[in-house]
Enzyme design. Structure first.
Site, PDB file in Angstrom:
ATOM      1  N   LYS A   1      43.767  25.648 110.095  1.00 45.59           N
ATOM      2  CA  LYS A   1      44.160  26.787 109.510  1.00 45.59           C
ATOM      3  C   LYS A   1      45.142  27.616 110.329  1.00 45.59           C
ATOM      4  O   LYS A   1      45.370  28.788 110.734  1.00 45.59           O
ATOM      5  CB  LYS A   1      42.794  27.861 109.950  1.00 45.59           C
ATOM      6  N   ARG A   2      46.558  26.721 110.150  1.00 41.87           N
ATOM      7  CA  ARG A   2      47.572  27.325 110.940  1.00 41.87           C
ATOM      8  C   ARG A   2      48.373  28.141 109.849  1.00 41.87           C
ATOM      9  O   ARG A   2      48.194  28.183 108.564  1.00 41.87           O
ATOM     10  CB  ARG A   2      48.458  26.068 111.325  1.00 41.87           C
TER      11      ARG A   2
END
Lengths: 270, 270
Positions: free
Chosen positions: B96-97
């Site tokens: 989830k960057r």
């Protein structure tokens, strides 16, 4: 442990109000005459702490640029954290993590627990999953005297797409201001802060009464100025922690030039 | 390199439509009789690949739970990635960057470049900074034949605070559906997908015409069922990549039990 808000206030009183972004981009490594690999990364970040660790209030390493070198890069980040701590500088880990439940708790353990080799004084977090999703990080930060900076309003042109969306009369960004404010309870300065861009054309959130720190990237090379900060943030300017990376790092690798860049910017911010 | 959408379709045709979440929480390590440290993590993830690598279509390691053990944990993640690849399983890195510009490019290099020890077949990303902030990841994924899953709509109760905020007639989540759809251009299946929760009371985004993969966590222990998926997603159900973690891992560490759990769930999904 004294909480993050109080520790940051003491640190800023002693060393001045400047956060130095540690953004070891490939171009910076090349400009410093270093190899673009974990060894070059280690040398670059070692030189940053060596030159600046005793005068900088806060370092903000950009996790992405360490992750780009895999576990070896993360090992460098661990050694950077230890060296910064030893030199008396605080560290805000810029990782913009966000998830839910036991996964968010995993990120919290990584960056906010006393036992982790990646523990920092504070962590940037992303609230796309809702402010409430950050609860495990808030709880661990409270327990260990650490801080969080919640992404609120950024200067990139496409940031408004999500951040200015309407939630029944308030923007998403305003909801974050209000929620983080509540998490600070009555503490001033509170341990929970916001990330707000320094090159917004105008401040479109209301920070009245907000009692946390405001991390503002983009001072220097990205176009933000010290005078501009005062104008943009008005009464809240005193809570701003201005962050400069490229302007400082491009003065390196010479230690004296690095120190001069930091001293000049710190003086301007007084 | 064949693009991610096509490779995933082939893999699902050969191995079935199941993504196995690799979420080595401390409790799982303890339940498996392992130490809660990098050595225990290594043993747990080694056993997962050893038992399941030849039958699972896709593994989804949860980066947070590796980061919690610092660089040693990231080293384990690298070895997991190499072992999964060798066994013929695809990997979606659940990290989830999200960031902007050259920092987002750093995350892209870490997880989507051919040279990185952390490269996966696809990466989950978070669009709080606007869909456009993900451009460096989209560009690198296109260049290397990898994929992205953009956080869209999650099942956690607080998710709607941001995801259902209104952007002039469309929710933030709907904007992500539409933007990711455009990024897929006319490819079907396209390389760019969405993350949508499997236990939403009702689907509040319109997926008509969306031609990417839909990563749906929460099947099994989190309450989602195979019948529920069909009901929730309707015509789009064929694009869903259902993910189960706890239900599978709690069947371990016995390899036969792990394989049975995967086979049963895969059969239900046919």
């Amino acid at each position: 442990m004294t909480d993050f808000g109080a520790r940051l206030a003491e640190q800023v009183a002693a060393r001045g109000r400047l956060c130095v972004g540690v953004d070891p981009h490939p171009q910076i490594l090349q400009d410093w005459g270093l190899s673009v690999d974990a060894a070059g990364l280690a040398e670059c970040t070692h030189r940053m702490v060596d030159a600046l660790g005793d005068i900088v209030a806060v370092f903000k390493p950009q996790s992405a640029l360490f992750e780009a070198f895999g576990s070896a890069g993360i090992g460098v980040l661990e050694r950077f954290l230890a060296a910064a701590d030893k030199a008396g500088a605080m560290v805000i880990m810029d990782a913009k993590r966000g998830d839910i439940g036991s996964t968010m708790a995993g990120y919290a353990r990584a960056y906010l627990s006393n036992e982790s080799p990646l523990a920092a004084d504070a962590l940037t977090v992303s609230p796309y999953l809702g402010f409430g999703s950050l609860t495990p990080a808030i709880q661990l930060a409270e327990a260990t005297g650490r801080g969080l900076y919640v992404l609120c309003r950024t200067s990139n042109p496409e940031g408004g797409q999500v951040q200015l969306a309407d939630t029944g009369g308030r923007s998403v960004a305003q909801v974050m201001v209000d929620e983080v404010g509540l998490a600070n309870a009555d503490r001033d300065p509170g341990p929970f802060g916001l990330v707000i861009g320094g090159t917004l054309p105008a401040l479109d959130v209301d920070l009245t009464g907000f009692a946390g720190s405001i991390l503002v990237p983009g001072i220097g090379a990205q176009g933000g100025t010290v005078a501009g900060l005062q104008e943009l943030f008005g009464a809240a300017a005193a809570r701003v922690l201005p962050t400069s990376s490229r302007e400082i790092m491009s003065a390196g690798p010479d230690p004296d030039s690095l120190r001069r860049a930091v001293t000049e910017l710190t003086d301007q911010l007084r």
